[in-house]
Design a protein around this motif. Structure first.
Motif, PDB file in Angstrom:
ATOM      1  N   GLY A 196      -7.998  -6.720  -2.786  1.00 54.32           N
ATOM      2  CA  GLY A 196      -8.183  -7.888  -2.758  1.00 54.32           C
ATOM      3  C   GLY A 196      -7.072  -8.800  -3.129  1.00 54.32           C
ATOM      4  N   PHE A 197      -6.943  -9.927  -2.838  1.00 60.10           N
ATOM      5  CA  PHE A 197      -6.083 -10.940  -3.113  1.00 60.10           C
ATOM      6  C   PHE A 197      -5.488 -11.027  -4.588  1.00 60.10           C
ATOM      7  CE2 PHE A 197      -3.294 -14.943  -3.107  1.00 60.10           C
ATOM      8  CZ  PHE A 197      -2.009 -14.342  -2.679  1.00 60.10           C
ATOM      9  N   HIS A 232       0.780  -1.477  -0.007  1.00 56.55           N
ATOM     10  CA  HIS A 232      -0.067   0.088  -0.106  1.00 56.55           C
ATOM     11  C   HIS A 232       1.009   1.269  -0.073  1.00 56.55           C
ATOM     12  CE1 HIS A 232      -2.564   3.203   2.006  1.00 56.55           C
ATOM     13  NE2 HIS A 232      -3.276   2.616   0.976  1.00 56.55           N
ATOM     14  N   ASP A 233       1.967   1.385   0.870  1.00 58.34           N
ATOM     15  CA  ASP A 233       2.698   2.331   0.876  1.00 58.34           C
ATOM     16  C   ASP A 233       3.562   2.719  -0.418  1.00 58.34           C
ATOM     17  OD1 ASP A 233       1.709   3.038   3.339  1.00 58.34           O
ATOM     18  OD2 ASP A 233       3.569   2.473   4.705  1.00 58.34           O
ATOM     19  N   LYS A 289      -2.403  -9.954  -9.455  1.00 59.48           N
ATOM     20  CA  LYS A 289      -2.204  -9.439 -10.750  1.00 59.48           C
ATOM     21  C   LYS A 289      -1.166  -8.043 -10.893  1.00 59.48           C
ATOM     22  CE  LYS A 289      -6.607 -11.377 -12.441  1.00 59.48           C
ATOM     23  NZ  LYS A 289      -7.668 -10.840 -13.148  1.00 59.48           N
ATOM     24  N   ASP A 290      -1.567  -7.222  -9.907  1.00 60.16           N
ATOM     25  CA  ASP A 290      -0.799  -5.984 -10.087  1.00 60.16           C
ATOM     26  C   ASP A 290       0.781  -6.306  -9.678  1.00 60.16           C
ATOM     27  OD1 ASP A 290      -2.880  -4.339 -10.565  1.00 60.16           O
ATOM     28  OD2 ASP A 290      -3.538  -4.081  -8.281  1.00 60.16           O
TER      29      ASP A 290
END
Length: 185
Positions: free
Chosen positions: A120-121, A112-113, A126-127
């Motif tokens: 979502g997992f 996140h940071d 994918k990201d």
């Protein structure tokens, strides 16, 4: 030789060259995807309905990733995360299940940071696959063990391996996989 014959030969040569250029471009694109996604390339191939669908999926992941604001951590944040990881690792001795849960939480917080969405997992996978395809299978396995530990079904060895796997992704995210971060204007 007649003009018609020369024209036919020229057209045939142009068509063959165009086909060869197209084949070379497709092979280069495929090689780019294989290099970028690593083992995730093959996994996507296995899960898709054909090569075209899989490669389209991978290109869509690249587009989404390129639109994200992925950024390096400032040194003070890297130091904080390093201290937190050391604490989580030390916790493993007395409370291995809690340590694995905390490792999962810490990796998600780090994602996140850095600018990765964490909604979502499956989307996280994918990201992450675009830049971290080589450690993604480890993250997938660690997350599975973390889920088992929720139901107290994970062995201590599974928990230990999960910690090692979380650490691999954690290190990559913390240091950007050892690559220089592109500057953003």
């Amino acid at each position: 030789m007649s003009t018609g014959m020369l024209l036919a030969i020229t057209i045939a040569i142009v068509v063959v060259l165009a086909l060869a250029a197209t084949a070379v471009a497709l092979m280069a694109r495929r090689r780019h995807l294989r290099d970028r996604f690593g083992p995730e390339y093959e996994r996507t191939m296995e899960e898709s309905n054909g090569r075209r669908a899989a490669e389209r999926e991978l290109r869509e992941r690249e587009k989404r990733h390129d639109a994200l604001d992925i950024k390096p951590l400032p040194p003070v944040s890297r130091d904080r995360y390093t201290r937190e990881w050391s604490s989580v690792q030390a916790e493993f001795v007395d409370r291995p299940q809690d340590a694995v849960h905390d490792a999962d939480r810490l990796v998600t917080s780090l994602m996140h940071d850095r600018g990765y969405p964490t909604e979502g997992f499956d989307q996280q996978m994918k990201d992450l696959s675009v830049e971290h395809g080589r450690t993604l299978e480890h993250y997938r396995a660690a997350h599975e063990v973390e889920s088992l530990s929720d139901r107290s079904r994970a062995t201590t060895e599974q928990l230990r391996v999960a910690m090692v796997y979380y650490r691999a992704l954690f290190d990559e995210l913390l240091t950007n996989g050892g690559r220089a971060q592109p500057s953003r204007s």
